[in-house]
Design a protein around this motif. Sequence first.
Motif, mmCIF file in Angstrom:
data_model
loop_
_atom_site.group_PDB
_atom_site.id
_atom_site.type_symbol
_atom_site.label_atom_id
_atom_site.label_comp_id
_atom_site.label_asym_id
_atom_site.label_seq_id
_atom_site.Cartn_x
_atom_site.Cartn_y
_atom_site.Cartn_z
ATOM 1 N N UNK A 197 51.964 -38.256 15.662
ATOM 2 C CA UNK A 197 51.730 -37.698 14.328
ATOM 3 C C UNK A 197 52.597 -36.465 14.105
ATOM 4 N N UNK A 198 52.047 -35.305 14.366
ATOM 5 C CA UNK A 198 52.757 -34.040 14.281
ATOM 6 C C UNK A 198 52.343 -33.188 15.477
ATOM 7 N N UNK A 199 53.283 -32.419 16.016
ATOM 8 C CA UNK A 199 52.999 -31.601 17.182
ATOM 9 C C UNK A 199 51.891 -30.603 16.957
ATOM 10 N N UNK A 200 51.763 -30.123 15.720
ATOM 11 C CA UNK A 200 50.769 -29.088 15.416
ATOM 12 C C UNK A 200 49.342 -29.572 15.596
ATOM 13 N N UNK A 201 49.114 -30.886 15.616
ATOM 14 C CA UNK A 201 47.746 -31.406 15.707
ATOM 15 C C UNK A 201 47.160 -31.188 17.100
ATOM 16 N N UNK A 202 48.015 -31.080 18.111
ATOM 17 C CA UNK A 202 47.554 -30.933 19.501
ATOM 18 C C UNK A 202 47.813 -29.516 19.988
ATOM 19 N N UNK A 203 46.813 -28.910 20.576
ATOM 20 C CA UNK A 203 46.960 -27.607 21.230
ATOM 21 C C UNK A 203 47.692 -27.840 22.554
ATOM 22 N N UNK A 250 51.177 -39.290 26.334
ATOM 23 C CA UNK A 250 52.451 -39.772 25.827
ATOM 24 C C UNK A 250 52.696 -39.117 24.492
ATOM 25 N N UNK A 251 53.727 -38.307 24.394
ATOM 26 C CA UNK A 251 53.962 -37.493 23.198
ATOM 27 C C UNK A 251 55.351 -37.731 22.628
ATOM 28 N N UNK A 252 55.408 -37.995 21.342
ATOM 29 C CA UNK A 252 56.689 -38.060 20.635
ATOM 30 C C UNK A 252 56.931 -36.798 19.817
ATOM 31 N N UNK A 253 55.906 -35.968 19.677
ATOM 32 C CA UNK A 253 55.989 -34.759 18.850
ATOM 33 C C UNK A 253 55.312 -33.609 19.588
ATOM 34 N N UNK A 285 56.743 -27.180 19.843
ATOM 35 C CA UNK A 285 57.973 -26.432 20.100
ATOM 36 C C UNK A 285 59.220 -27.103 19.545
ATOM 37 N N UNK A 286 59.086 -28.329 19.007
ATOM 38 C CA UNK A 286 60.293 -29.077 18.666
ATOM 39 C C UNK A 286 61.164 -28.324 17.654
ATOM 40 N N UNK A 287 62.512 -28.459 17.789
ATOM 41 C CA UNK A 287 63.242 -29.441 18.584
ATOM 42 C C UNK A 287 63.377 -29.098 20.075
ATOM 43 N N UNK A 288 62.874 -27.950 20.505
ATOM 44 C CA UNK A 288 62.896 -27.640 21.931
ATOM 45 C C UNK A 288 61.788 -28.408 22.637
ATOM 46 N N UNK A 289 61.996 -28.846 23.871
ATOM 47 C CA UNK A 289 60.942 -29.539 24.597
ATOM 48 C C UNK A 289 59.800 -28.572 24.921
ATOM 49 N N UNK A 345 61.790 -37.585 22.072
ATOM 50 C CA UNK A 345 62.202 -36.517 21.152
ATOM 51 C C UNK A 345 61.994 -36.821 19.666
ATOM 52 N N UNK A 346 60.750 -37.070 19.264
ATOM 53 C CA UNK A 346 60.398 -37.339 17.866
ATOM 54 C C UNK A 346 61.269 -38.450 17.280
#
Length: 313
Positions: free
Chosen positions: A232-238, A255-258, A261-265, A279-280
């Motif tokens: 979804x979006x990285x912000x949803x997960x702490x 398993x994360x696609x987002x 910190x993106x675009x940094x890992x 990488x998203x």
Amino acid sequence: MKPVLLVLNLQVPAHLEQMVQTFPDFDVIYAPEADQAEAAIAAHGARVQCVCTIGATGLSAAQMQRMPKLSLVCAMGAGYENIDVAYAKAHGIAVGNGAGTNDECVADHAMGLLIAAVRGIVKLDKATRAGIWRSAMPLPANVSGKRLGVVGLGTIGAKIAKRAAAFDMSIGYHNRQPRDGVSHQYFGDLLALAAWADVLLVATPGGAGTKHLINAEVLSALGEKGVLVNIARGSVVDTQALAEAVREGRVAGAGLDVYESEPLPPPELMDLDSVVLTPHVGGWSPEAVQNSVDRFIANMRSHLDGKPLVSPI
């Protein structure tokens, strides 16, 4: 002088050329980086009529205020969390997105992350390359028969559930309200879904309303054998809470696609081999990106012809 179509998201040359050829009465200005966008608005803001962007990049009210002739903002892809939709609508600016253009691709990628995380495929690959044979490793878990909890059973979530059902997974979901015509088990409480699920898959929209929806409490409910997948979006997960849960064995993996910190890992997760990272690119394929470009063009063409957008927000 020609009006301007301002393109704020990454494009390949062929797609930019498609826009140029489709809208010859516009100057197409490509500014995918923040400093380029600022320079383009400073130089051409008075002529900008249409903007192509993505949810992560968005378009702020302050930027729109510098484009007095702006009449259309479109996000490629479904997300539009960083477009100030309220400001746009209050000022007569049409807003659209690419809903449905990359759903199949995202759903495919989500299942890939799910299988990789549950089966430990990345770890197995590394072990094999290091000369370690199967007898020296723990047995990887089945995917079939597991319980999949989907957080956000929208169009993409439903497509993921369809794929998971083909693996004989039981499906549960959490939305604000139950979906009509859906036979999957509904959980009004996110903690209850996490406690029920073997795999918790996040497919909810981003934005302030879902920031850190998946927190330490939810991860603890998921449990030591549970796996988290986020497309979804990285912000949803702490992220920090996830890192701590994996390190302490309170969650089996992810398993994360987002990520936040993106675009940094995500630095908190880099040394955890039970976390699979991409990488998203969940919505990226030649087919999906072409669909998104075609949808943007269809939205803009409809707008210029005085017709409703194909996919309005």
